[in-house]
Enzyme design. Structure first.
Site, mmCIF file in Angstrom:
data_model
loop_
_atom_site.group_PDB
_atom_site.id
_atom_site.type_symbol
_atom_site.label_atom_id
_atom_site.label_comp_id
_atom_site.label_asym_id
_atom_site.label_seq_id
_atom_site.Cartn_x
_atom_site.Cartn_y
_atom_site.Cartn_z
ATOM 1 C CG HIS A 158 -1.625 -1.242 1.493
ATOM 2 N ND1 HIS A 158 -2.626 -1.708 0.678
ATOM 3 C CD2 HIS A 158 -1.495 -2.160 2.481
ATOM 4 C CE1 HIS A 158 -3.085 -2.858 1.147
ATOM 5 N NE2 HIS A 158 -2.413 -3.158 2.242
ATOM 6 C CD GLU A 165 -2.762 -3.861 6.007
ATOM 7 O OE1 GLU A 165 -3.995 -3.918 5.902
ATOM 8 O OE2 GLU A 165 -1.996 -4.260 5.110
ATOM 9 C CG HIS A 224 1.130 -7.019 3.495
ATOM 10 N ND1 HIS A 224 1.344 -5.730 3.024
ATOM 11 C CD2 HIS A 224 -0.223 -7.189 3.473
ATOM 12 C CE1 HIS A 224 0.196 -5.162 2.750
ATOM 13 N NE2 HIS A 224 -0.780 -6.036 3.014
ATOM 14 N NE ARG A 232 -5.183 -8.527 -6.231
ATOM 15 C CZ ARG A 232 -6.097 -7.808 -6.887
ATOM 16 N NH1 ARG A 232 -5.996 -7.610 -8.183
ATOM 17 N NH2 ARG A 232 -7.120 -7.306 -6.244
#
Length: 274
Positions: free
Chosen positions: A65, A82, A140, A160
């Site tokens: 991200h 996150e 990740h 992605r």
């Protein structure tokens, strides 16, 4: 309102499950599996944080991200740091965070194209009770067999890099531009600051606390919202009742009453505990 019970939004995913977590009804037989449950405020609100449960039966895509600055450069409101609190895991469950060794951006691209990226990621075994904070630029992938609570900056911008040969769209240019293909460095470990109150992470984008049952007084600054996420047990705040499988937002100074068997997460934006 000082407290609001959030709407529960169930998201069907091919990698989801038909057996969820106490507090959630399993999907009906023959229905698509549920991969995520989001908690959302009524109306057209855009809060700083988003709270989710994840129910995985197989590996999610390898992704990354943008951070705040990279997001702002594209006209987006924020990046996406996150964290994950693991509630349940199969004996072989893993989460990939970072690469085993530093690699160049060119190697990252080539590895994403030929599939060897999967072997270059650091797949860490996880078990119930584990916690990870994943900064925006960290490559990740969440593995299968997991039940996880995800607390994140409220952004769904995901690039992605690899998806195990599926036909879903990849975002190599965008993802490689923002990725830091280096080994993962954990943040400071959780610390119990008083009986029944543990700071899981303190900044840089949000604070996450974990509480045991009892009374917990919160004093949120004006304009700041907190999210009460009961893993087990029940409670109330400002005359709003809640139980496991639900989520309540709170503002101002309030007393959060929780049952003796409660296990609760409390999240709020910022760089330091309140």
């Amino acid at each position: 309102m000082p407290a609001t019970l959030l709407h529960t939004h169930r998201v069907e995913k091919p990698w989801g499950r038909s057996t969820l977590w106490p507090g959630f009804d399993d999907p009906a037989p023959g229905s698509p599996p549920i991969g995520e449950v989001w908690f959302q405020a009524p109306g057209d609100t855009k809060p700083d944080l988003l709270i989710k449960y994840l129910f995985t039966s197989e590996k999610l895509s390898v992704q990354v991200h943008p951070d705040d600055n990279q997001a702002h450069a594209r006209g987006l409101p924020r990046g996406k740091d996150e964290c994950w609190t693991v509630l349940a895991a199969e004996p072989t469950s893993t989460i990939a965070v970072g690469t085993k060794a530093p690699i160049s951006k060119d190697e990252l691209r080539a590895s994403a194209i030929d599939g060897t990226i999967e072997d270059k990621l650091d797949w860490k075994p996880v078990k119930p009770g584990d916690f990870m904070y994943c900064a925006s630029d960290t490559i990740h992938a969440i593995g299968g067999g997991l039940t996880v609570i995800e607390v994140q900056q409220n952004s769904e911008t995901t690039y992605r890099l690899y998806d195990y040969g599926s036909d879903r769209e990849l975002h190599l240019d965008d993802g490689i531009a923002v990725a830091d293909p280096t080994p993962y460095v954990p943040v400071a470990p959780p610390v119990e600051v008083e009986t029944g109150r543990t700071i899981m992470v303190e900044g840089p984008k949000f604070v996450l606390e974990r509480w045991k049952g009892g009374e917990h007084v919160v004093n949120l600054p004006e304009g700041k919202t907190g999210w009460v996420i009961p893993i087990t047990g029940s409670g109330s705040v400002a005359d709003v009742a809640f139980k496991a499988g639900e989520c309540v937002t709170v503002t101002g100074s309030e007393s959060v009453e929780t049952s003796a068997d409660a296990d609760v997460l409390f999240a709020y934006p910022g760089t330091a505990r309140i």
